[in-house]
Design a protein around this motif. Structure first.
Motif, PDB file in Angstrom:
ATOM      1  N   LEU A  12       0.821  -1.204   0.000  1.00  0.00           N
ATOM      2  CA  LEU A  12       0.000   0.000   0.000  1.00  0.00           C
ATOM      3  C   LEU A  12       0.862   1.263   0.000  1.00  0.00           C
ATOM      4  N   ALA A  13       1.981   1.215   0.737  1.00  0.00           N
ATOM      5  CA  ALA A  13       2.884   2.368   0.765  1.00  0.00           C
ATOM      6  C   ALA A  13       3.459   2.636  -0.616  1.00  0.00           C
ATOM      7  N   SER A  14       3.768   1.566  -1.354  1.00  0.00           N
ATOM      8  CA  SER A  14       4.306   1.744  -2.699  1.00  0.00           C
ATOM      9  C   SER A  14       3.268   2.368  -3.620  1.00  0.00           C
ATOM     10  N   VAL A  15       2.008   1.926  -3.496  1.00  0.00           N
ATOM     11  CA  VAL A  15       0.949   2.525  -4.303  1.00  0.00           C
ATOM     12  C   VAL A  15       0.805   4.003  -3.964  1.00  0.00           C
ATOM     13  N   LEU A  16       0.825   4.333  -2.672  1.00  0.00           N
ATOM     14  CA  LEU A  16       0.703   5.723  -2.253  1.00  0.00           C
ATOM     15  C   LEU A  16       1.874   6.540  -2.779  1.00  0.00           C
ATOM     16  N   TYR A  56      -8.430   0.018  -7.963  1.00  0.00           N
ATOM     17  CA  TYR A  56      -8.425   1.414  -8.428  1.00  0.00           C
ATOM     18  C   TYR A  56      -7.098   1.735  -9.102  1.00  0.00           C
ATOM     19  N   CYS A  57      -5.993   1.444  -8.431  1.00  0.00           N
ATOM     20  CA  CYS A  57      -4.673   1.761  -8.966  1.00  0.00           C
ATOM     21  C   CYS A  57      -4.333   0.903 -10.173  1.00  0.00           C
ATOM     22  N   LEU A  58      -4.803  -0.347 -10.185  1.00  0.00           N
ATOM     23  CA  LEU A  58      -4.574  -1.218 -11.335  1.00  0.00           C
ATOM     24  C   LEU A  58      -5.274  -0.658 -12.569  1.00  0.00           C
ATOM     25  N   ALA A  59      -6.527  -0.204 -12.395  1.00  0.00           N
ATOM     26  CA  ALA A  59      -7.268   0.364 -13.523  1.00  0.00           C
ATOM     27  C   ALA A  59      -6.598   1.649 -14.007  1.00  0.00           C
ATOM     28  N   TRP A  60      -6.140   2.463 -13.067  1.00  0.00           N
ATOM     29  CA  TRP A  60      -5.496   3.733 -13.418  1.00  0.00           C
ATOM     30  C   TRP A  60      -4.214   3.483 -14.211  1.00  0.00           C
ATOM     31  N   SER A  61      -3.333   2.669 -13.676  1.00  0.00           N
ATOM     32  CA  SER A  61      -2.054   2.432 -14.343  1.00  0.00           C
ATOM     33  C   SER A  61      -2.248   1.731 -15.688  1.00  0.00           C
ATOM     34  N   THR A  62      -3.204   0.785 -15.761  1.00  0.00           N
ATOM     35  CA  THR A  62      -3.450   0.082 -17.014  1.00  0.00           C
ATOM     36  C   THR A  62      -3.978   1.033 -18.081  1.00  0.00           C
ATOM     37  N   SER A  63      -4.857   1.943 -17.693  1.00  0.00           N
ATOM     38  CA  SER A  63      -5.403   2.897 -18.669  1.00  0.00           C
ATOM     39  C   SER A  63      -4.309   3.785 -19.233  1.00  0.00           C
ATOM     40  N   SER A 101       3.120   0.789  -9.815  1.00  0.00           N
ATOM     41  CA  SER A 101       1.728   0.709  -9.368  1.00  0.00           C
ATOM     42  C   SER A 101       1.059  -0.556  -9.885  1.00  0.00           C
ATOM     43  N   LEU A 102       1.335  -0.910 -11.152  1.00  0.00           N
ATOM     44  CA  LEU A 102       0.750  -2.120 -11.717  1.00  0.00           C
ATOM     45  C   LEU A 102       1.285  -3.360 -11.012  1.00  0.00           C
ATOM     46  N   LEU A 103       2.575  -3.375 -10.738  1.00  0.00           N
ATOM     47  CA  LEU A 103       3.174  -4.545 -10.091  1.00  0.00           C
ATOM     48  C   LEU A 103       2.687  -4.688  -8.649  1.00  0.00           C
ATOM     49  N   VAL A 104       2.612  -3.572  -7.922  1.00  0.00           N
ATOM     50  CA  VAL A 104       2.152  -3.621  -6.535  1.00  0.00           C
ATOM     51  C   VAL A 104       0.682  -4.035  -6.463  1.00  0.00           C
ATOM     52  N   SER A 105      -0.136  -3.503  -7.361  1.00  0.00           N
ATOM     53  CA  SER A 105      -1.553  -3.879  -7.384  1.00  0.00           C
ATOM     54  C   SER A 105      -1.711  -5.366  -7.673  1.00  0.00           C
ATOM     55  N   THR A 106      -0.901  -5.872  -8.608  1.00  0.00           N
ATOM     56  CA  THR A 106      -0.926  -7.299  -8.913  1.00  0.00           C
ATOM     57  C   THR A 106      -0.524  -8.122  -7.697  1.00  0.00           C
ATOM     58  N   PHE A 107       0.496  -7.648  -6.986  1.00  0.00           N
ATOM     59  CA  PHE A 107       0.953  -8.326  -5.775  1.00  0.00           C
ATOM     60  C   PHE A 107      -0.168  -8.428  -4.739  1.00  0.00           C
ATOM     61  N   PHE A 165      13.968   6.125  -7.858  1.00  0.00           N
ATOM     62  CA  PHE A 165      14.772   4.911  -8.003  1.00  0.00           C
ATOM     63  C   PHE A 165      14.629   4.018  -6.770  1.00  0.00           C
ATOM     64  N   THR A 166      14.617   4.640  -5.590  1.00  0.00           N
ATOM     65  CA  THR A 166      14.499   3.861  -4.357  1.00  0.00           C
ATOM     66  C   THR A 166      13.124   3.198  -4.246  1.00  0.00           C
ATOM     67  N   THR A 167      12.080   3.990  -4.484  1.00  0.00           N
ATOM     68  CA  THR A 167      10.715   3.478  -4.302  1.00  0.00           C
ATOM     69  C   THR A 167      10.297   2.540  -5.423  1.00  0.00           C
ATOM     70  N   PHE A 168      10.476   2.990  -6.667  1.00  0.00           N
ATOM     71  CA  PHE A 168       9.939   2.246  -7.805  1.00  0.00           C
ATOM     72  C   PHE A 168      10.926   1.239  -8.377  1.00  0.00           C
ATOM     73  N   GLY A 169      12.186   1.328  -7.958  1.00  0.00           N
ATOM     74  CA  GLY A 169      13.172   0.353  -8.383  1.00  0.00           C
ATOM     75  C   GLY A 169      13.466  -0.660  -7.300  1.00  0.00           C
ATOM     76  N   LEU A 170      14.195  -0.237  -6.276  1.00  0.00           N
ATOM     77  CA  LEU A 170      14.631  -1.153  -5.227  1.00  0.00           C
ATOM     78  C   LEU A 170      13.464  -1.744  -4.446  1.00  0.00           C
ATOM     79  N   ALA A 171      12.587  -0.878  -3.924  1.00  0.00           N
ATOM     80  CA  ALA A 171      11.494  -1.364  -3.076  1.00  0.00           C
ATOM     81  C   ALA A 171      10.528  -2.252  -3.853  1.00  0.00           C
ATOM     82  N   THR A 172      10.189  -1.854  -5.073  1.00  0.00           N
ATOM     83  CA  THR A 172       9.248  -2.643  -5.862  1.00  0.00           C
ATOM     84  C   THR A 172       9.842  -3.986  -6.257  1.00  0.00           C
ATOM     85  N   ALA A 173      11.143  -4.007  -6.587  1.00  0.00           N
ATOM     86  CA  ALA A 173      11.781  -5.262  -6.989  1.00  0.00           C
ATOM     87  C   ALA A 173      11.751  -6.297  -5.872  1.00  0.00           C
ATOM     88  N   LEU A 174      11.729  -5.851  -4.620  1.00  0.00           N
ATOM     89  CA  LEU A 174      11.688  -6.792  -3.502  1.00  0.00           C
ATOM     90  C   LEU A 174      10.390  -7.585  -3.471  1.00  0.00           C
TER      91      LEU A 174
END
Length: 210
Positions: free
Chosen positions: A25-29, A181-188, A114-120, A60-69
């Motif tokens: 949720l923090a990553s989506v925010l 919500y975030c999945l629909a947003w990022s996909t659009s 956002s797409l990856l976190v929503s999928t998770f 890079f920290t949020t969308f790269g390192l944190a998301t890759a985990l």
């Protein structure tokens, strides 16, 4: 003391699951926040070279390192995919300028994240689905396609409402609702970038633009 230790032992897995949920949720925010920080800086006329560098480092920290985990790498191939995802974010931030005002080259990493976190969150951490999604997002981030600067907080009223709705959904809605919500947003944005999210006054880039 014995009861406390027994309670901690029985709920250790639950605690890790909650930590995963909070991190997702923090990553989506953070994805939503990333769309706002530039707009706030421009509104306050507070843009600077330092601010741009800090923004890239935070992305890079949020969308790269944190998301890759979230890919939960456990072997060589998993680790290579996580590294590829992080390097795709790095390349997207550092080496893919479009040369066209208010236009990105390659998918902006907040949308991939956002797409990856929503999928998770929606798949309860299904590793196979996450790996497939991450691999597709790597390809989108490093391709040479154009994406519009959405300028959410500086454009049409309905886009501002969508952004505000996303913030409300993440902060106050159940995790599945916020994730959908975030999945629909990022996909659009990924599928229909210019049809939905470009500014009305923003020209479409030339197919031959370099």
């Amino acid at each position: 003391l014995g009861r406390t230790l027994d309670f901690l032992r029985k709920n250790a897995a639950n605690g890790l699951s909650m930590a995963n949920l909070v991190a997702g949720l923090a990553s989506v925010l953070c994805s939503l926040n990333s769309l706002a920080d530039g707009a706030v800086a421009r509104r306050l006329n507070a843009c600077s070279a330092l601010g741009a560098k800090l923004d890239d480092f935070a992305d890079f920290t949020t969308f790269g390192l944190a998301t890759a985990l979230l890919l939960q790498p456990r072997g060589v191939l998993d680790g290579l995919l996580a590294i590829a995802y992080v390097m795709a974010v790095f390349a997207r931030l550092c080496f893919l300028p479009s040369g066209i005002p208010f236009t990105y080259r390659g998918l902006p990493c907040p949308y991939a994240s956002s797409l990856l976190v929503s999928t998770f969150l929606l798949s309860a951490g299904n590793v196979t689905l996450l790996r497939v999604t991450a691999a597709v997002m790597v390809l989108f981030m490093v391709d040479r396609g154009f994406y519009p600067h959405d300028k959410v907080l500086e454009s049409q009223l309905w886009k501002k409402a969508v952004y505000a709705g996303g913030v409300v959904a993440v902060l106050f809605s159940p995790a599945p609702v916020a994730s959908v919500y975030c999945l629909a947003w990022s996909t659009s944005y990924i599928v229909f970038p210019y049809a939905i999210w470009s500014c009305k006054t923003q020209p479409l880039p030339s197919p031959n633009a370099e």
